[in-house]
Design a protein around this motif. Structure first.
Motif, PDB file in Angstrom:
ATOM      1  N   THR A 203      99.684 -20.499  17.716  1.00  0.00           N
ATOM      2  CA  THR A 203     100.823 -20.669  16.827  1.00  0.00           C
ATOM      3  C   THR A 203     101.449 -22.027  17.136  1.00  0.00           C
ATOM      4  O   THR A 203     101.223 -22.606  18.203  1.00  0.00           O
ATOM      5  CB  THR A 203     101.854 -19.558  17.043  1.00  0.00           C
ATOM      6  N   TRP A 204     102.224 -22.544  16.208  1.00  0.00           N
ATOM      7  CA  TRP A 204     102.783 -23.882  16.427  1.00  0.00           C
ATOM      8  C   TRP A 204     103.691 -23.915  17.647  1.00  0.00           C
ATOM      9  O   TRP A 204     103.822 -24.943  18.298  1.00  0.00           O
ATOM     10  CB  TRP A 204     103.507 -24.380  15.176  1.00  0.00           C
ATOM     11  N   GLN A 205     104.295 -22.753  18.011  1.00  0.00           N
ATOM     12  CA  GLN A 205     105.176 -22.737  19.177  1.00  0.00           C
ATOM     13  C   GLN A 205     104.393 -22.972  20.474  1.00  0.00           C
ATOM     14  O   GLN A 205     104.940 -23.444  21.449  1.00  0.00           O
ATOM     15  CB  GLN A 205     105.917 -21.399  19.281  1.00  0.00           C
ATOM     16  N   ARG A 206     103.126 -22.605  20.490  1.00  0.00           N
ATOM     17  CA  ARG A 206     102.283 -22.830  21.662  1.00  0.00           C
ATOM     18  C   ARG A 206     101.994 -24.315  21.791  1.00  0.00           C
ATOM     19  O   ARG A 206     101.930 -24.874  22.887  1.00  0.00           O
ATOM     20  CB  ARG A 206     100.988 -22.022  21.528  1.00  0.00           C
ATOM     21  N   LEU A 207     101.811 -24.988  20.676  1.00  0.00           N
ATOM     22  CA  LEU A 207     101.452 -26.403  20.693  1.00  0.00           C
ATOM     23  C   LEU A 207     102.659 -27.306  20.933  1.00  0.00           C
ATOM     24  O   LEU A 207     102.539 -28.341  21.566  1.00  0.00           O
ATOM     25  CB  LEU A 207     100.777 -26.775  19.369  1.00  0.00           C
TER      26      LEU A 207
ATOM     27  N   VAL B 214      90.038  -8.022   1.704  1.00  0.00           N
ATOM     28  CA  VAL B 214      90.599  -8.589   2.937  1.00  0.00           C
ATOM     29  C   VAL B 214      89.674  -9.697   3.424  1.00  0.00           C
ATOM     30  O   VAL B 214      88.492  -9.474   3.666  1.00  0.00           O
ATOM     31  CB  VAL B 214      90.782  -7.505   4.018  1.00  0.00           C
ATOM     32  N   THR B 215      90.237 -10.881   3.574  1.00  0.00           N
ATOM     33  CA  THR B 215      89.419 -12.035   3.976  1.00  0.00           C
ATOM     34  C   THR B 215      89.505 -12.329   5.468  1.00  0.00           C
ATOM     35  O   THR B 215      88.595 -12.922   6.035  1.00  0.00           O
ATOM     36  CB  THR B 215      89.852 -13.302   3.214  1.00  0.00           C
ATOM     37  N   THR B 216      90.629 -11.933   6.107  1.00  0.00           N
ATOM     38  CA  THR B 216      90.866 -12.320   7.495  1.00  0.00           C
ATOM     39  C   THR B 216      91.662 -11.238   8.208  1.00  0.00           C
ATOM     40  O   THR B 216      92.556 -10.627   7.626  1.00  0.00           O
ATOM     41  CB  THR B 216      91.664 -13.643   7.545  1.00  0.00           C
ATOM     42  N   PHE B 217      91.321 -11.028   9.477  1.00  0.00           N
ATOM     43  CA  PHE B 217      92.071 -10.134  10.342  1.00  0.00           C
ATOM     44  C   PHE B 217      92.757 -11.010  11.384  1.00  0.00           C
ATOM     45  O   PHE B 217      92.145 -11.924  11.935  1.00  0.00           O
ATOM     46  CB  PHE B 217      91.153  -9.129  11.038  1.00  0.00           C
ATOM     47  N   VAL B 218      94.025 -10.728  11.655  1.00  0.00           N
ATOM     48  CA  VAL B 218      94.790 -11.516  12.609  1.00  0.00           C
ATOM     49  C   VAL B 218      95.480 -10.567  13.581  1.00  0.00           C
ATOM     50  O   VAL B 218      95.803  -9.431  13.241  1.00  0.00           O
ATOM     51  CB  VAL B 218      95.808 -12.437  11.885  1.00  0.00           C
ATOM     52  N   SER B 219      95.656 -11.031  14.795  1.00  0.00           N
ATOM     53  CA  SER B 219      96.382 -10.273  15.798  1.00  0.00           C
ATOM     54  C   SER B 219      97.041 -11.267  16.744  1.00  0.00           C
ATOM     55  O   SER B 219      96.711 -12.447  16.742  1.00  0.00           O
ATOM     56  CB  SER B 219      95.432  -9.355  16.567  1.00  0.00           C
ATOM     57  N   TYR B 220      97.961 -10.760  17.551  1.00  0.00           N
ATOM     58  CA  TYR B 220      98.672 -11.608  18.504  1.00  0.00           C
ATOM     59  C   TYR B 220      98.578 -10.989  19.885  1.00  0.00           C
ATOM     60  O   TYR B 220      98.641  -9.769  20.027  1.00  0.00           O
ATOM     61  CB  TYR B 220     100.157 -11.744  18.115  1.00  0.00           C
ATOM     62  N   SER B 221      98.388 -11.828  20.879  1.00  0.00           N
ATOM     63  CA  SER B 221      98.446 -11.345  22.263  1.00  0.00           C
ATOM     64  C   SER B 221      99.676 -11.971  22.913  1.00  0.00           C
ATOM     65  O   SER B 221     100.106 -13.056  22.532  1.00  0.00           O
ATOM     66  CB  SER B 221      97.173 -11.699  23.035  1.00  0.00           C
TER      67      SER B 221
ATOM     68  N   PHE C 143     100.089  -5.369   6.663  1.00  0.00           N
ATOM     69  CA  PHE C 143     100.031  -6.712   6.099  1.00  0.00           C
ATOM     70  C   PHE C 143     100.765  -7.651   7.040  1.00  0.00           C
ATOM     71  O   PHE C 143     101.661  -7.227   7.772  1.00  0.00           O
ATOM     72  CB  PHE C 143     100.643  -6.733   4.699  1.00  0.00           C
ATOM     73  N   PRO C 144     100.395  -8.929   7.079  1.00  0.00           N
ATOM     74  CA  PRO C 144     101.018  -9.861   8.029  1.00  0.00           C
ATOM     75  C   PRO C 144     102.528  -9.892   7.918  1.00  0.00           C
ATOM     76  O   PRO C 144     103.090  -9.893   6.824  1.00  0.00           O
ATOM     77  CB  PRO C 144     100.411 -11.211   7.650  1.00  0.00           C
ATOM     78  N   ARG C 145     103.169  -9.917   9.064  1.00  0.00           N
ATOM     79  CA  ARG C 145     104.631  -9.975   9.108  1.00  0.00           C
ATOM     80  C   ARG C 145     105.131 -11.388   8.820  1.00  0.00           C
ATOM     81  O   ARG C 145     106.231 -11.567   8.323  1.00  0.00           O
ATOM     82  CB  ARG C 145     105.117  -9.520  10.480  1.00  0.00           C
ATOM     83  N   SER C 146     104.325 -12.381   9.138  1.00  0.00           N
ATOM     84  CA  SER C 146     104.720 -13.767   8.880  1.00  0.00           C
ATOM     85  C   SER C 146     104.635 -14.056   7.386  1.00  0.00           C
ATOM     86  O   SER C 146     103.621 -13.782   6.745  1.00  0.00           O
ATOM     87  CB  SER C 146     103.800 -14.735   9.627  1.00  0.00           C
ATOM     88  N   ARG C 147     105.677 -14.634   6.852  1.00  0.00           N
ATOM     89  CA  ARG C 147     105.671 -14.979   5.426  1.00  0.00           C
ATOM     90  C   ARG C 147     104.730 -16.151   5.132  1.00  0.00           C
ATOM     91  O   ARG C 147     104.476 -16.467   3.983  1.00  0.00           O
ATOM     92  CB  ARG C 147     107.087 -15.273   4.946  1.00  0.00           C
ATOM     93  N   HIS C 148     104.224 -16.794   6.187  1.00  0.00           N
ATOM     94  CA  HIS C 148     103.340 -17.944   6.011  1.00  0.00           C
ATOM     95  C   HIS C 148     101.868 -17.547   5.945  1.00  0.00           C
ATOM     96  O   HIS C 148     101.020 -18.400   5.732  1.00  0.00           O
ATOM     97  CB  HIS C 148     103.539 -18.953   7.145  1.00  0.00           C
ATOM     98  N   LEU C 149     101.576 -16.261   6.143  1.00  0.00           N
ATOM     99  CA  LEU C 149     100.187 -15.803   6.107  1.00  0.00           C
ATOM    100  C   LEU C 149      99.921 -15.079   4.789  1.00  0.00           C
ATOM    101  O   LEU C 149     100.778 -14.353   4.295  1.00  0.00           O
ATOM    102  CB  LEU C 149      99.892 -14.875   7.285  1.00  0.00           C
ATOM    103  N   PRO C 150      98.711 -15.238   4.243  1.00  0.00           N
ATOM    104  CA  PRO C 150      98.388 -14.607   2.954  1.00  0.00           C
ATOM    105  C   PRO C 150      98.390 -13.080   3.042  1.00  0.00           C
ATOM    106  O   PRO C 150      98.032 -12.501   4.066  1.00  0.00           O
ATOM    107  CB  PRO C 150      96.973 -15.110   2.660  1.00  0.00           C
ATOM    108  N   LYS C 151      98.744 -12.442   1.940  1.00  0.00           N
ATOM    109  CA  LYS C 151      98.775 -10.973   1.889  1.00  0.00           C
ATOM    110  C   LYS C 151      97.369 -10.376   1.784  1.00  0.00           C
ATOM    111  O   LYS C 151      97.217  -9.165   1.866  1.00  0.00           O
ATOM    112  CB  LYS C 151      99.642 -10.489   0.721  1.00  0.00           C
ATOM    113  N   ARG C 152      96.357 -11.198   1.616  1.00  0.00           N
ATOM    114  CA  ARG C 152      94.988 -10.671   1.621  1.00  0.00           C
ATOM    115  C   ARG C 152      94.428 -10.594   3.048  1.00  0.00           C
ATOM    116  O   ARG C 152      93.284 -10.274   3.256  1.00  0.00           O
ATOM    117  CB  ARG C 152      94.099 -11.478   0.693  1.00  0.00           C
TER     118      ARG C 152
END
Length: 136
Positions: free
Chosen positions: A111-115, A83-90, A40-49
């Protein structure tokens, strides 16, 4: 097919994944192309679905990553209808370009840090090591 965390970690070690084995995961998928480890996403800002791909260890077969993704996605459509969305980070700081994700038709969502880089330079978990900005 779904495999244990121990089997997934053995593959990650075998292929030399730069982050190494995982301490925990929801499940792992393994086939002849390698292993995908999901949680499940580690970010608390992402949905658990949503599900986050926390490790992707490939054995080096040509087009293996996109073939594995296609096979996994077909399975997930049936087995994980919630599950509605799959997310990953590079991580560009270790040479990741996101090419595999583009080949699999994933969408880049910075991510907002990139912007807008934060004044903390990306933060630090240990108070000394600066974290590089990741791409989602």
């Amino acid at each position: 097919m779904i495999v244990s965390k121990r089997e997934a970690n053995a593959v990650l070690v075998q292929v030399g994944h730069y982050l190494g084995p995982v301490p925990k995961c929801e499940f792992a998928w393994r086939d002849e192309f390698g292993v995908m480890v999901w949680d499940f996403p580690r970010s608390r800002h992402l949905p658990k679905r949503w599900l986050e791909l926390i490790r992707w260890g490939l054995v080096g077969t040509k087009n293996g990553g996109s073939r594995q993704w296609g096979r996994f996605r077909r399975w997930a459509n049936t087995a994980l209808p919630h599950v509605t969305t799959f997310v990953s980070y590079s991580d560009p700081s270790v040479g990741h370009t996101g090419a595999l994700y583009r080949a699999c038709n994933w969408r880049w969502a910075p991510t907002w840090q990139r912007l807008r880089p934060p004044p903390s330079q990306g933060g630090s978990w240990d108070g000394r090591t600066i974290q590089a900005v990741k791409d989602r």
